[in-house]
Design an enzyme around this catalytic site. Structure first.
Site, PDB file in Angstrom:
ATOM      1  N   HIS A   1       0.820  -1.228  -0.025  1.00  0.00           N
ATOM      2  CA  HIS A   1       0.015   0.009   0.037  1.00  0.00           C
ATOM      3  C   HIS A   1       0.596   1.243   0.091  1.00  0.00           C
ATOM      4  O   HIS A   1       0.723   2.101  -0.663  1.00  0.00           O
ATOM      5  CB  HIS A   1      -0.940   0.018   1.186  1.00  0.00           C
ATOM      6  CG  HIS A   1      -1.553   1.350   1.459  1.00  0.00           C
ATOM      7  ND1 HIS A   1      -2.768   1.532   0.787  1.00  0.00           N
ATOM      8  CD2 HIS A   1      -1.262   2.468   1.923  1.00  0.00           C
ATOM      9  CE1 HIS A   1      -3.288   2.576   1.113  1.00  0.00           C
ATOM     10  NE2 HIS A   1      -2.487   3.367   2.023  1.00  0.00           N
ATOM     11  N   GLU A   2       1.992   1.208   0.702  1.00  0.00           N
ATOM     12  CA  GLU A   2       2.661   2.648   1.030  1.00  0.00           C
ATOM     13  C   GLU A   2       3.670   2.428  -0.287  1.00  0.00           C
ATOM     14  O   GLU A   2       3.899   3.945  -0.817  1.00  0.00           O
ATOM     15  CB  GLU A   2       3.569   2.468   1.874  1.00  0.00           C
ATOM     16  CG  GLU A   2       2.964   2.301   3.577  1.00  0.00           C
ATOM     17  CD  GLU A   2       2.021   3.832   3.711  1.00  0.00           C
ATOM     18  OE1 GLU A   2       2.280   4.516   3.111  1.00  0.00           O
ATOM     19  OE2 GLU A   2       1.019   3.258   4.480  1.00  0.00           O
TER      20      GLU A   2
ATOM     21  N   HIS B   1       1.652   4.524  -2.825  1.00  0.00           N
ATOM     22  CA  HIS B   1       1.864   6.032  -2.918  1.00  0.00           C
ATOM     23  C   HIS B   1       3.145   6.541  -3.866  1.00  0.00           C
ATOM     24  O   HIS B   1       2.943   7.183  -4.560  1.00  0.00           O
ATOM     25  CB  HIS B   1       2.007   6.405  -1.526  1.00  0.00           C
ATOM     26  CG  HIS B   1       0.629   6.438  -0.662  1.00  0.00           C
ATOM     27  ND1 HIS B   1      -0.516   6.739  -1.361  1.00  0.00           N
ATOM     28  CD2 HIS B   1       0.475   5.845   0.379  1.00  0.00           C
ATOM     29  CE1 HIS B   1      -1.718   6.798  -0.338  1.00  0.00           C
ATOM     30  NE2 HIS B   1      -1.049   5.995   0.411  1.00  0.00           N
TER      31      HIS B   1
ATOM     32  N   HIS C   1       3.258   8.828  -7.001  1.00  0.00           N
ATOM     33  CA  HIS C   1       4.313  10.034  -7.237  1.00  0.00           C
ATOM     34  C   HIS C   1       4.847   9.664  -8.454  1.00  0.00           C
ATOM     35  O   HIS C   1       5.150  10.959  -9.041  1.00  0.00           O
ATOM     36  CB  HIS C   1       5.151   9.901  -5.830  1.00  0.00           C
ATOM     37  CG  HIS C   1       5.871  11.148  -5.791  1.00  0.00           C
ATOM     38  ND1 HIS C   1       7.295  11.225  -5.202  1.00  0.00           N
ATOM     39  CD2 HIS C   1       5.675  12.233  -6.378  1.00  0.00           C
ATOM     40  CE1 HIS C   1       7.570  12.250  -5.444  1.00  0.00           C
ATOM     41  NE2 HIS C   1       6.906  12.945  -5.824  1.00  0.00           N
TER      42      HIS C   1
END
Length: 223
Positions: free
Chosen positions: A95-96, A99, A103
């Protein structure tokens, strides 16, 4: 009265969701990942599979304090994720990294949220004091309360922009976990379930922020 009922409902839901999330995380933290990869190894693989080599994966203290920092290009994984070889760790790590992929690809909602960070940081430092003074001085200087409401509205907007960012990161995570063979038919539903309850925390936070904003607006309009 209706606003107070909403506050109570949001508070009850928040407690239920947070409790369920902790329970799910603890449960899936005991389920080993089929391939035996750690959270850190999972994160690095997802980054590399998406052509990202300039993001570092680092450990951080605390429980469920995992986050991606676009300024430093780091994926910080908490103590229960970084070295853990569980389904929960893989889900959180992916999940992280979702991100980080956002980006790298210039995902619009993430860019909007990042642009609001300085404004929201400034607002959150003074908004409660401005609103308090605005309520005290409402008959003398009513514009002050409306200014405070405007500051608080920025945090509410930030909360709602966060929703698609978090949901999209989870979708990227579960899709990659399955496609990369990190999870199997048994563990994939567990990863989806864990991330689903994590997303609910952002939904309830946004609703709570909206209810608070409406409460302040109600005070201003009555006076």
């Amino acid at each position: 009265m209706n606003i107070w009922l909403i506050f109570i409902l949001v508070m009850i839901l928040s407690i239920i969701i947070q409790s369920t999330l902790n329970s799910k995380f603890n449960k899936y933290s005991k389920v080993p990942l089929p391939g035996g990869m750690s959270g850190a190894e999972t994160a690095l693989k997802m980054l590399h599979d998406n052509g990202i080599y300039d993001v570092r994966v680092i450990p951080t203290n605390g429980m469920l304090t995992d986050h991606y920092n676009p300024q430093t290009k780091t994926v910080a994984l908490s103590e229960g994720v970084y070295d853990s070889r569980s389904v929960a760790a893989a889900a959180v790590a992916a999940h992280e990294c979702g991100h980080a992929v956002q980006h790298a690809k210039g995902y619009a909602p993430l860019k909007m949220r990042s642009a609001l960070v300085p404004v929201v940081t400034f607002s959150s430092n003074i908004v409660q004091w401005v609103i308090l003074l605005g309520i005290i001085l409402i008959n003398v200087f009513p514009a002050l309360l409306w200014f405070g409401i405007g500051l608080f509205a920025m945090t509410t907007i930030f909360s709602f922009i966060t929703l698609p960012v978090e949901i999209n990161a989870s979708r990227r995570a579960v899709a990659w976990l399955s496609n990369a063979g990190i999870t199997d038919a048994k563990t994939q539903p567990m990863a989806i379930d864990a991330l689903k309850w994590a997303a609910y925390t952002y939904v309830i936070a946004a609703l709570g922020s909206l209810a608070t904003l409406l409460y302040y607006i109600g005070i201003a309009r009555r006076n």
